[in-house]
Design a protein around this motif. Structure first.
Motif, PDB file in Angstrom:
ATOM      1  N   ALA A  16     -28.028 -14.744 -51.833  1.00 34.86           N
ATOM      2  CA  ALA A  16     -28.414 -14.735 -50.417  1.00 34.86           C
ATOM      3  C   ALA A  16     -29.824 -14.159 -50.257  1.00 34.86           C
ATOM      4  O   ALA A  16     -30.391 -13.580 -51.179  1.00 34.86           O
ATOM      5  N   VAL A  17     -30.378 -14.315 -49.068  1.00 35.26           N
ATOM      6  CA  VAL A  17     -31.677 -13.733 -48.730  1.00 35.26           C
ATOM      7  C   VAL A  17     -31.448 -12.298 -48.254  1.00 35.26           C
ATOM      8  O   VAL A  17     -30.577 -12.045 -47.422  1.00 35.26           O
ATOM      9  N   THR A  18     -32.247 -11.375 -48.797  1.00 31.68           N
ATOM     10  CA  THR A  18     -32.130  -9.955 -48.467  1.00 31.68           C
ATOM     11  C   THR A  18     -33.505  -9.372 -48.160  1.00 31.68           C
ATOM     12  O   THR A  18     -34.523 -10.063 -48.282  1.00 31.68           O
ATOM     13  N   VAL A  19     -33.518  -8.102 -47.820  1.00 29.09           N
ATOM     14  CA  VAL A  19     -34.784  -7.414 -47.565  1.00 29.09           C
ATOM     15  C   VAL A  19     -35.676  -7.424 -48.797  1.00 29.09           C
ATOM     16  O   VAL A  19     -36.900  -7.419 -48.679  1.00 29.09           O
ATOM     17  N   LYS A  20     -35.097  -7.447 -49.992  1.00 33.52           N
ATOM     18  CA  LYS A  20     -35.891  -7.498 -51.222  1.00 33.52           C
ATOM     19  C   LYS A  20     -36.742  -8.761 -51.273  1.00 33.52           C
ATOM     20  O   LYS A  20     -37.888  -8.728 -51.731  1.00 33.52           O
ATOM     21  N   ASP A  21     -36.195  -9.863 -50.791  1.00 37.16           N
ATOM     22  CA  ASP A  21     -36.944 -11.120 -50.785  1.00 37.16           C
ATOM     23  C   ASP A  21     -38.126 -11.043 -49.831  1.00 37.16           C
ATOM     24  O   ASP A  21     -39.216 -11.519 -50.136  1.00 37.16           O
ATOM     25  N   PHE A  22     -37.897 -10.425 -48.692  1.00 37.77           N
ATOM     26  CA  PHE A  22     -38.991 -10.274 -47.729  1.00 37.77           C
ATOM     27  C   PHE A  22     -40.043  -9.286 -48.220  1.00 37.77           C
ATOM     28  O   PHE A  22     -41.231  -9.471 -47.968  1.00 37.77           O
TER      29      PHE A  22
ATOM     30  N   PRO B  60     -26.832  -9.152 -47.760  1.00 37.21           N
ATOM     31  CA  PRO B  60     -27.481 -10.354 -47.232  1.00 37.21           C
ATOM     32  C   PRO B  60     -27.896 -10.147 -45.774  1.00 37.21           C
ATOM     33  O   PRO B  60     -27.235  -9.434 -45.021  1.00 37.21           O
ATOM     34  N   LEU B  61     -28.993 -10.781 -45.405  1.00 35.82           N
ATOM     35  CA  LEU B  61     -29.447 -10.748 -44.014  1.00 35.82           C
ATOM     36  C   LEU B  61     -28.755 -11.852 -43.224  1.00 35.82           C
ATOM     37  O   LEU B  61     -28.437 -12.917 -43.770  1.00 35.82           O
ATOM     38  N   SER B  62     -28.559 -11.610 -41.936  1.00 32.61           N
ATOM     39  CA  SER B  62     -28.008 -12.647 -41.070  1.00 32.61           C
ATOM     40  C   SER B  62     -29.079 -13.703 -40.805  1.00 32.61           C
ATOM     41  O   SER B  62     -30.274 -13.470 -41.006  1.00 32.61           O
ATOM     42  N   GLN B  63     -28.645 -14.863 -40.329  1.00 38.13           N
ATOM     43  CA  GLN B  63     -29.599 -15.928 -40.007  1.00 38.13           C
ATOM     44  C   GLN B  63     -30.609 -15.454 -38.965  1.00 38.13           C
ATOM     45  O   GLN B  63     -31.795 -15.757 -39.069  1.00 38.13           O
ATOM     46  N   LYS B  64     -30.171 -14.677 -37.997  1.00 39.18           N
ATOM     47  CA  LYS B  64     -31.066 -14.140 -36.956  1.00 39.18           C
ATOM     48  C   LYS B  64     -32.089 -13.198 -37.573  1.00 39.18           C
ATOM     49  O   LYS B  64     -33.279 -13.255 -37.248  1.00 39.18           O
ATOM     50  N   GLU B  65     -31.646 -12.319 -38.472  1.00 37.79           N
ATOM     51  CA  GLU B  65     -32.575 -11.396 -39.132  1.00 37.79           C
ATOM     52  C   GLU B  65     -33.602 -12.160 -39.963  1.00 37.79           C
ATOM     53  O   GLU B  65     -34.788 -11.814 -39.960  1.00 37.79           O
ATOM     54  N   ILE B  66     -33.163 -13.203 -40.636  1.00 33.37           N
ATOM     55  CA  ILE B  66     -34.080 -14.028 -41.429  1.00 33.37           C
ATOM     56  C   ILE B  66     -35.111 -14.686 -40.522  1.00 33.37           C
ATOM     57  O   ILE B  66     -36.312 -14.644 -40.788  1.00 33.37           O
ATOM     58  N   GLU B  67     -34.656 -15.281 -39.430  1.00 29.71           N
ATOM     59  CA  GLU B  67     -35.573 -15.940 -38.490  1.00 29.71           C
ATOM     60  C   GLU B  67     -36.566 -14.957 -37.904  1.00 29.71           C
ATOM     61  O   GLU B  67     -37.765 -15.261 -37.779  1.00 29.71           O
ATOM     62  N   ASP B  68     -36.109 -13.766 -37.526  1.00 26.98           N
ATOM     63  CA  ASP B  68     -37.007 -12.749 -36.969  1.00 26.98           C
ATOM     64  C   ASP B  68     -38.066 -12.329 -37.978  1.00 26.98           C
ATOM     65  O   ASP B  68     -39.244 -12.191 -37.644  1.00 26.98           O
ATOM     66  N   ARG B  69     -37.665 -12.135 -39.211  1.00 28.12           N
ATOM     67  CA  ARG B  69     -38.611 -11.717 -40.251  1.00 28.12           C
ATOM     68  C   ARG B  69     -39.575 -12.848 -40.620  1.00 28.12           C
ATOM     69  O   ARG B  69     -40.742 -12.598 -40.924  1.00 28.12           O
ATOM     70  N   LEU B  70     -39.096 -14.082 -40.603  1.00 26.77           N
ATOM     71  CA  LEU B  70     -39.969 -15.217 -40.901  1.00 26.77           C
ATOM     72  C   LEU B  70     -41.076 -15.368 -39.865  1.00 26.77           C
ATOM     73  O   LEU B  70     -42.165 -15.856 -40.188  1.00 26.77           O
ATOM     74  N   ALA B  71     -40.811 -14.952 -38.644  1.00 28.80           N
ATOM     75  CA  ALA B  71     -41.827 -15.039 -37.593  1.00 28.80           C
ATOM     76  C   ALA B  71     -43.059 -14.216 -37.946  1.00 28.80           C
ATOM     77  O   ALA B  71     -44.164 -14.491 -37.456  1.00 28.80           O
TER      78      ALA B  71
ATOM     79  N   LEU C  55     -44.170 -13.983 -41.094  1.00 32.99           N
ATOM     80  CA  LEU C  55     -44.681 -14.511 -42.357  1.00 32.99           C
ATOM     81  C   LEU C  55     -45.020 -15.994 -42.221  1.00 32.99           C
ATOM     82  O   LEU C  55     -44.294 -16.863 -42.699  1.00 32.99           O
ATOM     83  N   PRO C  56     -46.137 -16.310 -41.566  1.00 30.33           N
ATOM     84  CA  PRO C  56     -46.519 -17.717 -41.419  1.00 30.33           C
ATOM     85  C   PRO C  56     -46.604 -18.409 -42.781  1.00 30.33           C
ATOM     86  O   PRO C  56     -47.069 -17.826 -43.754  1.00 30.33           O
ATOM     87  N   GLY C  57     -46.116 -19.640 -42.820  1.00 28.09           N
ATOM     88  CA  GLY C  57     -46.161 -20.410 -44.052  1.00 28.09           C
ATOM     89  C   GLY C  57     -44.894 -20.305 -44.880  1.00 28.09           C
ATOM     90  O   GLY C  57     -44.633 -21.143 -45.728  1.00 28.09           O
ATOM     91  N   TRP C  58     -44.106 -19.272 -44.649  1.00 28.58           N
ATOM     92  CA  TRP C  58     -42.842 -19.104 -45.359  1.00 28.58           C
ATOM     93  C   TRP C  58     -41.735 -19.771 -44.562  1.00 28.58           C
ATOM     94  O   TRP C  58     -41.785 -19.833 -43.340  1.00 28.58           O
ATOM     95  N   SER C  59     -40.722 -20.261 -45.272  1.00 32.62           N
ATOM     96  CA  SER C  59     -39.573 -20.857 -44.599  1.00 32.62           C
ATOM     97  C   SER C  59     -38.307 -20.497 -45.369  1.00 32.62           C
ATOM     98  O   SER C  59     -38.366 -20.025 -46.507  1.00 32.62           O
ATOM     99  N   ALA C  60     -37.188 -20.728 -44.722  1.00 37.54           N
ATOM    100  CA  ALA C  60     -35.892 -20.507 -45.346  1.00 37.54           C
ATOM    101  C   ALA C  60     -35.168 -21.841 -45.403  1.00 37.54           C
ATOM    102  O   ALA C  60     -35.084 -22.553 -44.405  1.00 37.54           O
ATOM    103  N   ALA C  61     -34.684 -22.179 -46.591  1.00 38.16           N
ATOM    104  CA  ALA C  61     -33.916 -23.408 -46.769  1.00 38.16           C
ATOM    105  C   ALA C  61     -33.001 -23.226 -47.970  1.00 38.16           C
ATOM    106  O   ALA C  61     -33.397 -22.619 -48.973  1.00 38.16           O
ATOM    107  N   ASP C  62     -31.800 -23.723 -47.855  1.00 39.96           N
ATOM    108  CA  ASP C  62     -30.839 -23.681 -48.953  1.00 39.96           C
ATOM    109  C   ASP C  62     -30.637 -22.266 -49.495  1.00 39.96           C
ATOM    110  O   ASP C  62     -30.543 -22.068 -50.711  1.00 39.96           O
ATOM    111  N   GLY C  63     -30.637 -21.279 -48.607  1.00 34.40           N
ATOM    112  CA  GLY C  63     -30.382 -19.907 -49.017  1.00 34.40           C
ATOM    113  C   GLY C  63     -31.509 -19.238 -49.771  1.00 34.40           C
ATOM    114  O   GLY C  63     -31.288 -18.274 -50.505  1.00 34.40           O
TER     115      GLY C  63
END
Length: 101
Positions: free
Chosen positions: A79-85, A5-16, A18-26
């Motif tokens: 959890a959210v992982t690199v595969k999801d990104f 699983p990615l950390s919340q910080k890693e998720i936020e950094d990667r989301l930056a 990917l405009p239009g994508w968001s993370a919610a409820d895992g």
């Protein structure tokens, strides 16, 4: 090999990136609007092909002229992982060809 699983910080950094994508409820989520139902259907088929190539599948919802994705990694406990990104990036790359916004 297990995917971590990615950390919340890693998720936020990667989301930056990917405009239009968001993370919610895992999960990573994104909604697209298209010009017609046929265009939305074609995009769903294209996404399904990419998911098969990656052996990683999202919850994919087809509306009249919309496509919604929600993805997480079951083998990482939901959890959210690199595969999801990786899937999200591939979908973002194909979306303009379908006229998705």
């Amino acid at each position: 090999m297990p995917v971590e699983p990615l950390s919340q910080k890693e998720i936020e950094d990667r989301l930056a990136e990917l405009p239009g994508w968001s993370a919610a409820d895992g999960r990573l989520t994104r909604s697209y609007r298209l010009g017609t139902h046929f265009a939305a259907t074609a995009m769903v088929v294209h996404i399904a092909q990419v998911q098969e190539e990656l052996d990683h599948h999202s919850d994919l919802t087809l509306g009249y002229n919309t496509v919604d994705l929600s993805v997480h990694t079951h083998s990482a406990g939901g959890a959210v992982t690199v595969k999801d990104f990786e899937l999200a990036q591939r979908v973002e790359a194909l979306a303009p060809g379908h006229g998705a916004q």
